[in-house]
Design a protein around this motif. Structure first.
Motif: not given
Length: 337
Positions: A152-168, A259-267
């Motif tokens: 969770r800490a590494r994801a909050a710091a902006g690390e990519r989800k694919t890299a996290l999946a590979r690391a763990f 009205l709301v924030t719509v952010a694209r997830d590139p992964e």
């Protein structure tokens, strides 16, 4: 071009044997269940192949474990001029197949679906027997509590989800599951219950009026007046409520992206929707199944599919997500009465 598709159900399973000795130019590999077609590499493969290509799969149950999905995938590919070759069954489908070939496809697909159903039934029976003996402890978590906190800490710091999946050593789906799950709660019998009496008075009393103490500290015991601490006036900022949210979201003529924030997830190619105060509302993603391919569907913060589930544009899907939240607020208010 010959394009291979490989699927195994677990991350640690070996994928090499499926197309061993089979000549292919490019291979797409999924490490997840074949219960449906919501698979990253399957979607990538379907978008990659072109007319004249051949998709090579070890066996039918590697492409799909559901008869309906298998038939839909094969028909979709052959309709686009793509051949589908199953190595184990020694069958090739081109869209101009004989009735016997279509019958074989249906029979083998039904067998794969039956096998998956039997696996699930045997698993449920085994769990029930283990529980009866008192030896069933459930599936071991993919990550320890320390690893989950680090993820969770590494994801909050902006690390990519694919890299996290590979690391763990876990799948991206598991990464998102841990990110959406908070720290474990206390046991029910020891969880402290909040005293909301004072905060309720702060939200409802006239500005400048003195808040009174809660009526009781324990059952049948009145709190002494001398122990009631003075409560300061609340800050000018009001908490966000369903009423104020409705007023903001139903402003006539205002685009939903204001009205709301719509952010694209590139992964994964979808969009995360959050309210202006940072509240997570849900996701918008493109439908990949043949019945609604190319259109958009929404899921709320509990991953519940929004119905009706298909829209032509992202903005229409976001509007549907907001309407889902407003309808849910209305139902909750009616239940509270």
């Amino acid at each position: 071009m010959r394009v291979g598709y490989v699927r195994v159900s677990a991350v640690d399973q070996n994928t090499a044997r499926q197309l061993d000795g089979i000549a292919v130019d490019k291979t797409f590999t999924d490490k997840m269940s074949g219960k449906d077609t919501d698979r990253d590499q399957l979607t990538a493969m379907l978008g990659y192949v072109r007319e004249g290509d051949t998709v090579v799969v070890h066996s039918m149950d590697r492409l799909a474990r559901n008869l309906g999905d298998l038939l839909t995938l094969v028909q979709d590919l052959t309709a686009r001029g793509v051949r589908v070759e199953f190595v184990k069954e020694v069958l090739t489908f081109t869209g101009e197949d004989s009735p016997i070939a279509q019958l074989m496809l249906s029979i083998m697909g039904a067998v794969a679906q039956f096998e998956r159903a039997m696996i699930g039934e045997r698993q449920r029976e085994g769990i029930a027997k283990a529980k009866a003996r008192g030896v069933y402890t459930g599936r071991k978590p993919a990550l320890s509590q320390e690893q989950a906190r680090e993820l969770r800490a590494r994801a909050a710091a902006g690390e990519r989800k694919t890299a996290l999946a590979r690391a763990f050593g876990i799948s991206r789906d598991t990464v998102y599951t841990y990110l959406q799950t908070s720290a474990p709660a206390l046991p029910v019998d020891t969880r402290p219950l909040p005293d909301t009496a004072v905060s309720d008075q702060l939200l409802t009393r006239p500005r400048g009026a003195q808040a009174s103490a809660p009526a009781t500290e324990q059952a049948g015991t009145v709190a002494p007046a001398s122990r009631v601490a003075p409560v300061p006036d609340p800050a000018p900022r009001r908490p966000v409520t369903s009423g104020s949210r409705r007023a903001r979201w139903t402003t006539p003529g205002k685009p939903v992206r204001e009205l709301v924030t719509v952010a694209r997830d590139p992964e994964w190619g979808g969009y995360r929707v959050t309210d202006r105060d940072g509240t997570y509302l849900g996701t918008i993603q493109r439908q990949t199944k043949t019945s609604g391919k190319g259109r958009w569907q929404g899921h709320d913060e509990h991953n519940q599919l929004i119905t009706p589930g298909l829209w032509n544009t992202v903005d229409d899907a976001v509007a549907g997500l907001l309407q889902h939240h407003l309808d849910r607020d209305t139902r909750r208010a009616a239940t509270a009465r």
